[in-house]
Design a protein around this motif. Structure first.
Motif, PDB file in Angstrom:
ATOM      1  N   PHE A 217      -0.429   0.834   0.772  1.00 16.90           N
ATOM      2  CA  PHE A 217      -0.793   0.354  -0.709  1.00 16.90           C
ATOM      3  C   PHE A 217       0.245  -0.694  -1.056  1.00 16.90           C
ATOM      4  O   PHE A 217       1.662  -0.541  -1.214  1.00 16.90           O
ATOM      5  N   THR A 218      -0.098  -1.869  -1.537  1.00 16.93           N
ATOM      6  CA  THR A 218       0.685  -3.003  -1.637  1.00 16.93           C
ATOM      7  C   THR A 218       0.143  -3.921  -2.931  1.00 16.93           C
ATOM      8  O   THR A 218      -1.049  -3.898  -3.027  1.00 16.93           O
ATOM      9  N   GLY A 219       1.048  -4.171  -3.763  1.00 17.60           N
ATOM     10  CA  GLY A 219       0.768  -5.034  -4.883  1.00 17.60           C
ATOM     11  C   GLY A 219       1.811  -5.979  -5.246  1.00 17.60           C
ATOM     12  O   GLY A 219       3.104  -5.508  -5.189  1.00 17.60           O
ATOM     13  N   PHE A 220       1.588  -6.935  -5.718  1.00 12.93           N
ATOM     14  CA  PHE A 220       2.658  -8.061  -6.228  1.00 12.93           C
ATOM     15  C   PHE A 220       1.908  -8.790  -7.284  1.00 12.93           C
ATOM     16  O   PHE A 220       0.578  -9.425  -7.522  1.00 12.93           O
ATOM     17  N   LEU A 221       2.889  -9.452  -8.166  1.00 10.07           N
ATOM     18  CA  LEU A 221       2.204 -10.446  -9.372  1.00 10.07           C
ATOM     19  C   LEU A 221       2.235 -11.947  -8.800  1.00 10.07           C
ATOM     20  O   LEU A 221       2.918 -12.325  -8.033  1.00 10.07           O
ATOM     21  N   LEU A 222       1.045 -12.396  -8.989  1.00  7.03           N
ATOM     22  CA  LEU A 222       0.844 -13.654  -8.486  1.00  7.03           C
ATOM     23  C   LEU A 222       1.215 -14.552  -9.458  1.00  7.03           C
ATOM     24  O   LEU A 222       2.056 -15.736  -9.352  1.00  7.03           O
TER      25      LEU A 222
END
Length: 226
Positions: A217-222
């Motif tokens: 599970f991966t997430g980051f602010l663009l």
């Protein structure tokens, strides 16, 4: 006799201390400050010095303006850099880091997946104990979920990506023709500061993982929008 008288008059005229001009004695003529051009004509050294001083003054003014401009640009760059540092937010996690394959689920009801292995948690937004990522800053985020299960338990992996308990996307594969199921979903979504993000395993589904990290599970602010 006339010659002697003329010589006497000339001697009297040139023997006086006062200087004369066409307007009379020079001391009676109003004195005026010399014009710069006249000074340059009469005193070349003084003229060059004045011009040099003027040029130095111009250079000093230009230098000070340039320094002030550079200071403003430096402050602006520092503000942008601090803003970028403050907006950094990223997490990437896996189900576990076990050397042997371990199953997760099935459960009797939907449940939030608690990913235990953390690759990166920049900004400390992800909580390992709850499995929830709390959005630190409003903006557009890239999110991706990959799920995997084997036939050791149930050949069915079904996970929903949720924001504040509402479904955003699904990664589902149920009982395919082989002994393994795997699927992924990738989305870009607008999130607000304080939103809670999680991956939820649906009732009756299971996951399988080991040190190869099949479930992530991966997430980051663009980019920030506040």
């Amino acid at each position: 006799m006339r010659a002697i008288v003329l010589l006497c008059l000339l001697h009297a005229a040139f023997g006086q201390d006062n200087k004369f001009s066409w307007l009379g004695p020079l001391e009676n003529v109003p004195q005026q400050a010399p014009v710069q051009s006249q000074v340059c004509v009469t005193d070349q050294a003084s003229c060059g010095c004045c011009l040099m001083q003027k040029q130095i003054g111009r250079l000093e003014k230009f230098f000070n303006m340039s320094i002030n401009k550079l200071k403003d640009e430096l402050m602006s760059s520092k503000m942008i850099l601090n803003n970028m540092r403050g907006s950094r937010s990223a997490f990437s996690i896996a189900l576990n880091n076990n050397s042997a394959m371990v199953s997760y689920g099935p459960f009797s009801s939907d449940s939030i997946i608690k990913y235990k292995h953390v690759f990166i948690n920049l900004g400390d937004g992800y909580n390992v104990e709850t499995g929830i990522f709390t959005v630190p800053r409003s903006g557009v985020y890239s999110l991706s979920v990959t799920v995997y299960s084997s036939a050791r338990v149930t050949l069915s992996n079904c996970v929903t990506l949720q924001v504040n308990g509402e479904n955003v996307a699904e990664a589902i594969e149920r009982s395919g023709q082989d002994l393994e199921d795997s699927t992924s979903v990738v989305v870009a979504v607008q999130l607000n500061a304080g939103d809670q993000l999680s991956a939820r395993l649906l009732q009756g589904c299971s996951l399988s993982d080991d040190i190869n990290h099949y479930n992530t599970f991966t997430g980051f602010l663009l980019y920030a929008s506040d």
